[in-house]
Design a protein around this motif. Structure first.
Motif, PDB file in Angstrom:
ATOM      1  N   ILE A 218      28.714  41.673  79.912  1.00 13.23           N
ATOM      2  CA  ILE A 218      28.004  42.702  79.686  1.00 13.23           C
ATOM      3  C   ILE A 218      26.716  42.320  79.125  1.00 13.23           C
ATOM      4  O   ILE A 218      26.462  41.632  78.091  1.00 13.23           O
ATOM      5  CB  ILE A 218      28.369  43.806  78.615  1.00 13.23           C
ATOM      6  N   ASP A 221      23.608  46.727  76.739  1.00 13.98           N
ATOM      7  CA  ASP A 221      24.622  47.894  76.458  1.00 13.98           C
ATOM      8  C   ASP A 221      24.006  48.838  75.262  1.00 13.98           C
ATOM      9  O   ASP A 221      23.386  48.246  74.311  1.00 13.98           O
ATOM     10  CB  ASP A 221      25.935  47.128  75.754  1.00 13.98           C
ATOM     11  N   ARG A 226      25.740  50.727  80.265  1.00 12.35           N
ATOM     12  CA  ARG A 226      26.231  49.400  80.254  1.00 12.35           C
ATOM     13  C   ARG A 226      26.138  48.747  81.499  1.00 12.35           C
ATOM     14  O   ARG A 226      26.178  49.616  82.582  1.00 12.35           O
ATOM     15  CB  ARG A 226      27.741  49.577  79.862  1.00 12.35           C
ATOM     16  N   HIS A 246      35.055  51.206  82.835  1.00 16.57           N
ATOM     17  CA  HIS A 246      34.218  50.972  81.568  1.00 16.57           C
ATOM     18  C   HIS A 246      33.409  52.191  81.416  1.00 16.57           C
ATOM     19  O   HIS A 246      33.277  52.860  80.431  1.00 16.57           O
ATOM     20  CB  HIS A 246      33.178  49.938  81.827  1.00 16.57           C
ATOM     21  N   TYR A 250      34.438  53.873  77.586  1.00 14.85           N
ATOM     22  CA  TYR A 250      33.300  53.844  76.816  1.00 14.85           C
ATOM     23  C   TYR A 250      32.263  54.948  76.783  1.00 14.85           C
ATOM     24  O   TYR A 250      31.340  55.357  76.109  1.00 14.85           O
ATOM     25  CB  TYR A 250      32.711  52.564  76.810  1.00 14.85           C
ATOM     26  N   LYS A 252      30.138  55.720  78.896  1.00 13.91           N
ATOM     27  CA  LYS A 252      28.668  55.210  79.214  1.00 13.91           C
ATOM     28  C   LYS A 252      28.641  55.345  80.866  1.00 13.91           C
ATOM     29  O   LYS A 252      29.489  55.084  81.557  1.00 13.91           O
ATOM     30  CB  LYS A 252      28.370  53.863  78.883  1.00 13.91           C
ATOM     31  N   THR A 254      27.931  53.162  83.752  1.00 12.49           N
ATOM     32  CA  THR A 254      28.214  51.723  83.973  1.00 12.49           C
ATOM     33  C   THR A 254      27.690  51.384  85.189  1.00 12.49           C
ATOM     34  O   THR A 254      27.867  51.860  86.169  1.00 12.49           O
ATOM     35  CB  THR A 254      29.663  51.575  83.932  1.00 12.49           C
TER      36      THR A 254
END
Length: 325
Positions: A218, A221, A226, A246, A250, A252, A254
């Motif tokens: 990663i 972030d 991300r 992801h 999470y 987010k 990605t």
């Protein structure tokens, strides 16, 4: 009657192709067909390959029109006019935006942005196909795999869709496997073959290793974004699954970077349900600025840019995303 089917090689393209072939077999005495798979960026090359093949009809299914390559695609289409009747079936905005040009070339476009290619052919052809129950399952498989439809984990097709998706990930360039799977759907009405099950098991193990590697790479972030850099790893066929994992786990946006050959870098993007953003438009517009191309869906899209410009592209992309959410 004979036909050439040029389809996108994902589950949506494959299921839509199978339904189209079944429709032609039941209603137009289709004696022979050839199933080819292509991508938006090399559709013009596929069209060029079929130039010398005499066929009654040619179907282009689930392949988004790539603006970067449209002049080349248009040239190949014009060369084919008069040799074969061309019908384009698609749900991508980039294709629909060229509907007038296609009609001027006498190429009808069967299109809708509601659903996916399997949805379109299901609505158009299912009522005129024998064994409607089986082919209705293919529609659901295409829709769920393309993320335009959700089904509960208890749905009997849920594990089948997972196995098929994994099987394609194991070797996404193996078009012979895809053709065999489509033939099995058409002839035997069997959704999962032994080979698909074996490939799925291998893909699951590979994905576990790649998810671990992705977590270790990663490079950016924040609370809602991300970025994962796997340019030194072979991830073709797994990029969407990694990015989706992801994004969903999470919550987010990605972005996943990986290379295709020595020349191009692919950025695959996924947007979780808790964030409203049309990532396809952002990727498409920015990629064109860098001499590449992109597209997809509002929550699932990708872009292709020259590898020499990838870092600069990703920096600008991150800024655009952060300022848009």
């Amino acid at each position: 009657m004979d036909a050439i089917i040029i389809a996108h090689g994902d589950l949506d393209g494959m299921t839509a192709a199978a339904i189209t072939i079944a429709y032609l077999q039941y209603n137009y005495n289709l004696e022979k067909y050839e199933l080819l798979f292509s991508q938006p960026f090399n559709l013009h090359e596929t069209l060029r390959k079929i130039f010398q093949r005499a066929t009654d009809m040619t179907f282009i299914i689930d392949i988004a029109l790539d603006e970067e390559h449209w002049p080349h695609i248009k040239k190949e289409l014009l060369d084919l006019i008069g040799k074969t009747k061309i019908i384009w079936i698609d749900h991508h905005r980039s294709t629909i935006q060229h509907v007038v040009e296609l009609l001027e070339m006498n190429i009808p476009l069967l299109a809708s942005i509601d659903g996916c290619a399997a949805t379109i052919v299901g609505e158009a052809f299912l009522e005129k196909i024998g064994d409607k129950e089986f082919f209705s399952k293919l529609v659901v498989i295409g829709e769920v795999s393309d993320k335009v439809k959700s089904i509960p984990n208890t749905h009997p097709l849920k594990p089948i869709i997972e196995v098929l998706g994994n099987a394609l990930s194991e070797n996404p360039t193996d078009d012979d496997f895809k053709r065999k799977l489509v033939r099995t759907w058409l002839k035997e009405k069997t959704l999962v073959t032994d080979e698909a099950a074996r490939r799925s098991e291998e893909a699951v193990e590979r994905l576990k290793a790649l998810l671990k590697e992705a977590s270790e790479n990663i490079i950016y972030d924040t609370e809602k974004l991300r970025i994962i850099d796997l340019r030194n790893t072979r991830v073709h066929g797994y990029a969407g699954k990694i990015a989706s994992h992801h994004a969903n786990s999470y919550k987010k946006i990605t972005l996943l970077l990986f290379r295709v050959g020595e020349v191009n870098t692919i950025v695959t993007a996924r947007v979780p349900e808790n964030i409203k953003l049309d990532i396809a438009s952002i990727l498409k517009n920015l990629a064109e600025k860098y001499g590449g191309g992109g597209g997809g869906h509002p929550r699932a899209a990708s872009a292709r840019v020259p590898s020499t410009m990838a870092d600069e592209f990703v920096r600008e992309l991150a800024k655009k995303i952060e300022s848009s959410i």
